[in-house]
Design an enzyme around this catalytic site. Structure first.
Site, mmCIF file in Angstrom:
data_model
loop_
_atom_site.group_PDB
_atom_site.id
_atom_site.type_symbol
_atom_site.label_atom_id
_atom_site.label_comp_id
_atom_site.label_asym_id
_atom_site.label_seq_id
_atom_site.Cartn_x
_atom_site.Cartn_y
_atom_site.Cartn_z
ATOM 1 N N GLU A 281 0.799 -1.227 0.000
ATOM 2 C CA GLU A 281 0.000 0.000 0.000
ATOM 3 C C GLU A 281 0.831 1.277 0.000
ATOM 4 O O GLU A 281 0.788 2.059 0.974
ATOM 5 C CB GLU A 281 -0.967 0.000 1.189
ATOM 6 N N GLU B 39 -5.088 -8.722 1.096
ATOM 7 C CA GLU B 39 -5.699 -8.375 2.381
ATOM 8 C C GLU B 39 -7.189 -8.178 2.200
ATOM 9 O O GLU B 39 -7.623 -7.490 1.274
ATOM 10 C CB GLU B 39 -5.152 -7.054 2.962
#
Ligand code: FCB
Length: 476
Positions: free
Chosen positions: A175, A381
């Site tokens: 991320e 995720e």
């Protein structure tokens, strides 16, 4: 829409044999042992010890104590039937000041972990950077400084040499959107800076770090690892008159700022124009885009909820409701006359206040596979925080998390039925852990951690997941 389909609660859907079921964690969130065996400080040590930054003054000093309990945690993974484990390597354990000397004790820890996974038949999926930048590198400028890219490439070389014979998958970054915009723009994440131009320089240097790390990993790995990166995509909804324009801008800043250079070798023209009042992008040097544009085997997708945006109508944008997600820098760049506001979304919500929208996952996976038809995808995720209670018999019933997972696995399956090449799914998270700015207040684990005794208890969602992995079909 067919009655019932909107609920995304299809039991019995079967996942194909090659599909990988895993679970994910990150170093600073679980390891603890913050000063042991030569680990240097990271920006999250500094940030969490700065008063007012993290809920309750919580830090990762002890976290889940995984650094000492790794072996029983591996047994737990084996017991759950996990086929793969996504963890991150703490850069400050390997190179305590980010550059220079390598700390053998740090390498030894991950060697034990990786060998322990392999011995249990669990594939190691290793992320190089899940936000714990060595503090010394931040002191020298952090991600807005180009020297951090060189340091990251060198670190990648070191871990590639150490584990490139055994890692199943290398993931460069987790991320980068959070690292750049929350770390250097909005400031809710370490190092907590509020400098829009620096945030965009960080975007570029993270992209370049990704490309340079891939090159270093490929040059040093002697096995046959797969190569990847994990991005958190914004699945956008728009409201108001300028809805389309608001969505385009956030798509450029949050999604295409990363997929553009990484997967197409260019920054989107509209991104450069939208941000012209903030930076001239002079930090992009000749050759950088070619360095960034390296092939990857699988694109990691993190997904939790959707985001709703509207063009700022001249009234001061409402304070963003969440210091962690849904912020995208607020995009109120100085110099731009129109900003984009993130607005509250329809519920239901998790304990993070994030809306539950499994259809967003299906939509995202389908859209990515349309945009990048050659690219295999992996959900790296997905999961949910809820306020669990321990039952009198010691069990941890967590029906809301279980339902969240069921609905998102259903969504993933539906995307596959629509032709998406989805290779696997990693539940966030194996353990309750240090949830960044929220400290230990938000529990994402399918295994409960009692933060007083550090005892682990498999929650009902963990038992459900074990059944899913065992049968490869979504349980009733
Ligand atoms: C993601 C992070 C992960 C965790 C989840 C809830 O943004 O990658 O570490 O905090 O959100």
């Amino acid at each position: 829409m067919v009655e019932g389909r909107a609920d995304y609660r299809d039991a019995g859907l079967v996942f194909p044999p090659g599909f990988t079921f895993g679970s994910a964690t990150a170093s600073y969130q679980i390891e603890g042992a913050a000063t042991e065996d030569g680990r240097g400080p990271s920006i999250w040590d500094t940030f969490s010890k700065t008063p007012g930054k993290v809920w309750n003054g919580d830090t990762g000093d002890v976290a889940c104590d995984h650094y000492h309990r790794w072996e029983s945690d591996l047994d737990l993974m084996k017991d759950l039937g996990l086929e793969a484990y996504r963890f991150s390597i703490a850069w400050p354990r390997i190179m305590p000041t980010g550059t220079g000397e390598v700390n053998q004790a740090g390498l030894d820890f991950y060697a034990r972990l990786i060998d322990g996974l392999l011995a249990r038949g669990i594939r190691p999926v290793a992320t190089l950077y899940h936000w714990d930048l060595p503090q010394a590198l931040e002191d020298a400028g952090g991600w807005p400084a180009r020297a951090t890219v060189d340091a990251f490439a060198r670190y990648a070389e070191v871990v590639g040499e150490a584990f490139g014979d055994r890692a199943h998958t290398w993931t460069t970054l987790n991320e980068p959107w959070c690292s750049a915009y929350l770390g250097y723009g909005q400031g809710g994440h370490a190092p907590g800076r509020h400098e829009p131009a620096a945030a965009l320089a960080a975007v570029h240097h993270l992209n370049l770090g990704h490309g340079r790390a891939l090159q270093a990993l490929r040059a040093t790995s002697t096995g046959t690892p797969e190569y990847s990166v994990t991005l958190n995509f914004h699945v956008l909804r728009g409201v108001g008159d300028g809805a389309g324009e608001a969505m385009r801008r956030i798509d450029a800043l949050a999604n295409r700022a990363f997929t553009g250079p990484m997967l197409r070798g260019e920054y989107p023209e509209d991104l450069l124009q939208d941000t012209a009042g903030v930076t001239d992008w002079a930090f992009v040097q000749d050759g950088d885009l070619a360095d960034i544009h390296q092939p990857i085997d699988v694109l990691g997708v993190n997904y939790y909820s959707t985001a709703t945006v509207r063009l700022w109508d001249g009234v001061s944008p409402k304070q963003m409701n969440d210091g962690h997600k849904g912020v995208a820098g607020g995009t109120a760049w100085p110099g731009s006359d129109q900003a984009v506001e993130f607005v509250e979304q329809p519920g239901p919500y998790t304990a993070m206040g994030w809306n539950i929208a499994p259809e967003g996952l299906e939509e995202l996976l389908v859209s990515l596979s349309e945009q990048f038809p050659e690219q295999a995808l992996m959900v790296t995720e997905n999961g949910a925080a809820f306020d669990d209670e321990v039952a009198p018999d010691g069990s941890v019933p967590d029906p809301e998390r279980l339902d969240y997972l069921r609905r998102h696995f259903t969504a993933a399956h539906r995307a596959m039925a629509r032709g998406v090449d989805l290779r696997g799914y990693f539940v966030w998270s194996l353990l309750d852990n240090f949830e960044w700015g929220y400290g230990y207040a938000k529990r994402f684990g399918i295994v409960r951690v009692d933060f007083d005794t550090l005892e682990r208890t498999v929650k009902d969602s963990g038992r459900w997941y074990r059944e899913l992995v065992r049968t490869r079909a979504i349980p009733e």
